[in-house]
Write a protein that holds these residues in place. Sequence first.
Motif, PDB file in Angstrom:
ATOM      1  N   ALA A  89       0.834  -1.200   0.000  1.00  0.00           N
ATOM      2  CA  ALA A  89       0.000   0.000   0.000  1.00  0.00           C
ATOM      3  C   ALA A  89       0.873   1.256   0.000  1.00  0.00           C
ATOM      4  O   ALA A  89       0.765   2.114   0.868  1.00  0.00           O
ATOM      5  N   THR A  90       1.743   1.355  -0.997  1.00  0.00           N
ATOM      6  CA  THR A  90       2.596   2.535  -1.135  1.00  0.00           C
ATOM      7  C   THR A  90       1.754   3.712  -1.602  1.00  0.00           C
ATOM      8  O   THR A  90       0.600   3.547  -2.031  1.00  0.00           O
ATOM      9  N   THR A  91       2.320   4.884  -1.557  1.00  0.00           N
ATOM     10  CA  THR A  91       1.610   6.078  -2.015  1.00  0.00           C
ATOM     11  C   THR A  91       1.195   5.923  -3.471  1.00  0.00           C
ATOM     12  O   THR A  91       0.059   6.230  -3.843  1.00  0.00           O
ATOM     13  N   ASP A  92       2.093   5.406  -4.311  1.00  0.00           N
ATOM     14  CA  ASP A  92       1.797   5.228  -5.730  1.00  0.00           C
ATOM     15  C   ASP A  92       0.674   4.205  -5.940  1.00  0.00           C
ATOM     16  O   ASP A  92      -0.247   4.436  -6.722  1.00  0.00           O
ATOM     17  N   ILE A  93       0.736   3.079  -5.248  1.00  0.00           N
ATOM     18  CA  ILE A  93      -0.307   2.046  -5.367  1.00  0.00           C
ATOM     19  C   ILE A  93      -1.640   2.596  -4.866  1.00  0.00           C
ATOM     20  O   ILE A  93      -2.683   2.369  -5.488  1.00  0.00           O
ATOM     21  N   ARG A  94      -1.628   3.303  -3.755  1.00  0.00           N
ATOM     22  CA  ARG A  94      -2.870   3.901  -3.241  1.00  0.00           C
ATOM     23  C   ARG A  94      -3.486   4.820  -4.291  1.00  0.00           C
ATOM     24  O   ARG A  94      -4.691   4.773  -4.545  1.00  0.00           O
ATOM     25  N   ARG A  95      -2.667   5.653  -4.896  1.00  0.00           N
ATOM     26  CA  ARG A  95      -3.141   6.594  -5.916  1.00  0.00           C
ATOM     27  C   ARG A  95      -3.745   5.835  -7.102  1.00  0.00           C
ATOM     28  O   ARG A  95      -4.833   6.174  -7.574  1.00  0.00           O
ATOM     29  N   LYS A  96      -3.051   4.794  -7.580  1.00  0.00           N
ATOM     30  CA  LYS A  96      -3.558   4.004  -8.707  1.00  0.00           C
ATOM     31  C   LYS A  96      -4.889   3.333  -8.360  1.00  0.00           C
ATOM     32  O   LYS A  96      -5.814   3.321  -9.167  1.00  0.00           O
ATOM     33  N   CYS A  97      -4.963   2.757  -7.169  1.00  0.00           N
ATOM     34  CA  CYS A  97      -6.183   2.061  -6.755  1.00  0.00           C
ATOM     35  C   CYS A  97      -7.364   3.021  -6.669  1.00  0.00           C
ATOM     36  O   CYS A  97      -8.467   2.709  -7.140  1.00  0.00           O
ATOM     37  N   LEU A  98      -7.137   4.179  -6.079  1.00  0.00           N
ATOM     38  CA  LEU A  98      -8.211   5.164  -5.961  1.00  0.00           C
ATOM     39  C   LEU A  98      -8.640   5.654  -7.348  1.00  0.00           C
ATOM     40  O   LEU A  98      -9.831   5.834  -7.611  1.00  0.00           O
ATOM     41  N   ALA A  99      -7.687   5.826  -8.253  1.00  0.00           N
ATOM     42  CA  ALA A  99      -8.001   6.245  -9.621  1.00  0.00           C
ATOM     43  C   ALA A  99      -8.820   5.183 -10.355  1.00  0.00           C
ATOM     44  O   ALA A  99      -9.619   5.511 -11.241  1.00  0.00           O
ATOM     45  N   LEU A 100      -8.635   3.922  -9.981  1.00  0.00           N
ATOM     46  CA  LEU A 100      -9.373   2.822 -10.608  1.00  0.00           C
ATOM     47  C   LEU A 100     -10.689   2.523  -9.887  1.00  0.00           C
ATOM     48  O   LEU A 100     -11.343   1.517 -10.174  1.00  0.00           O
ATOM     49  N   GLY A 101     -11.076   3.365  -8.948  1.00  0.00           N
ATOM     50  CA  GLY A 101     -12.377   3.224  -8.318  1.00  0.00           C
ATOM     51  C   GLY A 101     -12.408   2.620  -6.936  1.00  0.00           C
ATOM     52  O   GLY A 101     -13.487   2.461  -6.356  1.00  0.00           O
ATOM     53  N   ALA A 102     -11.259   2.258  -6.370  1.00  0.00           N
ATOM     54  CA  ALA A 102     -11.265   1.745  -4.992  1.00  0.00           C
ATOM     55  C   ALA A 102     -11.739   2.853  -4.056  1.00  0.00           C
ATOM     56  O   ALA A 102     -11.371   4.017  -4.223  1.00  0.00           O
ATOM     57  N   GLU A 103     -12.547   2.487  -3.093  1.00  0.00           N
ATOM     58  CA  GLU A 103     -13.036   3.469  -2.130  1.00  0.00           C
ATOM     59  C   GLU A 103     -12.021   3.730  -1.031  1.00  0.00           C
ATOM     60  O   GLU A 103     -12.027   4.791  -0.427  1.00  0.00           O
ATOM     61  N   ALA A 104     -11.166   2.739  -0.761  1.00  0.00           N
ATOM     62  CA  ALA A 104     -10.156   2.872   0.287  1.00  0.00           C
ATOM     63  C   ALA A 104      -9.066   1.837   0.031  1.00  0.00           C
ATOM     64  O   ALA A 104      -9.287   0.843  -0.663  1.00  0.00           O
ATOM     65  N   VAL A 105      -7.893   2.095   0.605  1.00  0.00           N
ATOM     66  CA  VAL A 105      -6.760   1.173   0.494  1.00  0.00           C
ATOM     67  C   VAL A 105      -6.197   0.974   1.893  1.00  0.00           C
ATOM     68  O   VAL A 105      -5.923   1.956   2.595  1.00  0.00           O
ATOM     69  N   PHE A 106      -6.036  -0.289   2.290  1.00  0.00           N
ATOM     70  CA  PHE A 106      -5.530  -0.622   3.613  1.00  0.00           C
ATOM     71  C   PHE A 106      -4.277  -1.481   3.482  1.00  0.00           C
ATOM     72  O   PHE A 106      -4.201  -2.353   2.622  1.00  0.00           O
ATOM     73  N   ASP A 107      -3.328  -1.241   4.366  1.00  0.00           N
ATOM     74  CA  ASP A 107      -2.089  -2.018   4.416  1.00  0.00           C
ATOM     75  C   ASP A 107      -2.312  -3.228   5.325  1.00  0.00           C
ATOM     76  O   ASP A 107      -2.741  -3.075   6.472  1.00  0.00           O
ATOM     77  N   LYS A 108      -2.021  -4.424   4.809  1.00  0.00           N
ATOM     78  CA  LYS A 108      -2.217  -5.646   5.599  1.00  0.00           C
ATOM     79  C   LYS A 108      -1.408  -5.650   6.879  1.00  0.00           C
ATOM     80  O   LYS A 108      -1.822  -6.219   7.882  1.00  0.00           O
ATOM     81  N   SER A 109      -0.240  -5.037   6.849  1.00  0.00           N
ATOM     82  CA  SER A 109       0.658  -5.139   8.000  1.00  0.00           C
ATOM     83  C   SER A 109       0.260  -4.248   9.164  1.00  0.00           C
ATOM     84  O   SER A 109       0.578  -4.566  10.306  1.00  0.00           O
ATOM     85  N   ASN A 110      -0.438  -3.145   8.907  1.00  0.00           N
ATOM     86  CA  ASN A 110      -0.722  -2.253  10.043  1.00  0.00           C
ATOM     87  C   ASN A 110      -2.057  -1.522   9.974  1.00  0.00           C
ATOM     88  O   ASN A 110      -2.283  -0.611  10.774  1.00  0.00           O
ATOM     89  N   GLU A 111      -2.948  -1.923   9.069  1.00  0.00           N
ATOM     90  CA  GLU A 111      -4.233  -1.223   8.982  1.00  0.00           C
ATOM     91  C   GLU A 111      -5.438  -2.166   9.021  1.00  0.00           C
ATOM     92  O   GLU A 111      -6.516  -1.820   8.562  1.00  0.00           O
ATOM     93  N   ILE A 112      -5.271  -3.342   9.619  1.00  0.00           N
ATOM     94  CA  ILE A 112      -6.389  -4.286   9.731  1.00  0.00           C
ATOM     95  C   ILE A 112      -7.498  -3.703  10.608  1.00  0.00           C
ATOM     96  O   ILE A 112      -8.683  -3.833  10.289  1.00  0.00           O
ATOM     97  N   GLU A 113      -7.130  -3.048  11.705  1.00  0.00           N
ATOM     98  CA  GLU A 113      -8.148  -2.435  12.561  1.00  0.00           C
ATOM     99  C   GLU A 113      -8.928  -1.369  11.813  1.00  0.00           C
ATOM    100  O   GLU A 113     -10.145  -1.244  11.981  1.00  0.00           O
ATOM    101  N   ALA A 114      -8.253  -0.604  10.962  1.00  0.00           N
ATOM    102  CA  ALA A 114      -8.928   0.411  10.156  1.00  0.00           C
ATOM    103  C   ALA A 114      -9.873  -0.253   9.151  1.00  0.00           C
ATOM    104  O   ALA A 114     -10.975   0.244   8.901  1.00  0.00           O
ATOM    105  N   LEU A 115      -9.457  -1.387   8.574  1.00  0.00           N
ATOM    106  CA  LEU A 115     -10.320  -2.139   7.663  1.00  0.00           C
ATOM    107  C   LEU A 115     -11.576  -2.613   8.394  1.00  0.00           C
ATOM    108  O   LEU A 115     -12.689  -2.482   7.887  1.00  0.00           O
TER     109      LEU A 115
END
Length: 137
Positions: A89-115
């Motif tokens: 979930a790098t800055t570049d990947i987050r940007r690409k995912c959001l541009a492709l319609g993802a509503e949110a991007v979470f990092d498996k290693s430290n954002e499970i609670e946020a998910l």
Amino acid sequence: MQALKTYIVEDSAVIRENLIATLEELVPVEVVGSAADESTAVHWLLQPEHPVDLVIVDIFLADGSGLGVLRSGQAMEPPIKMIVLSNYATTDIRRKCLALGAEAVFDKSNEIEALIAYCGRLAVHAPTAPGAGLRPN
């Protein structure tokens, strides 16, 4: 509160099983299917008899990529709510995912609670009428 009908796109069986168990235990989520690769996920999501409220997508898959799943999701009517859960979930990947319609991007290693919190909020606001889940055409 009605359970979110959720589809998981994750190539690691261990991660997929743990994610399903965690989500179904902690938030009102019903996992209705899963795939380890892009083509299986897209094929399943295109079937009108598979209503879903949420799709959780990993970026790197056994074959294809989560970016391809997101790209296909953009063309579905009505659109499918998709989020990304990835170790990359790098800055570049987050940007690409959001541009492709993802509503949110979470990092498996430290954002499970946020998910989990996100899914909980989504479940509270999910449609409750029978058959109200999003249905791709």
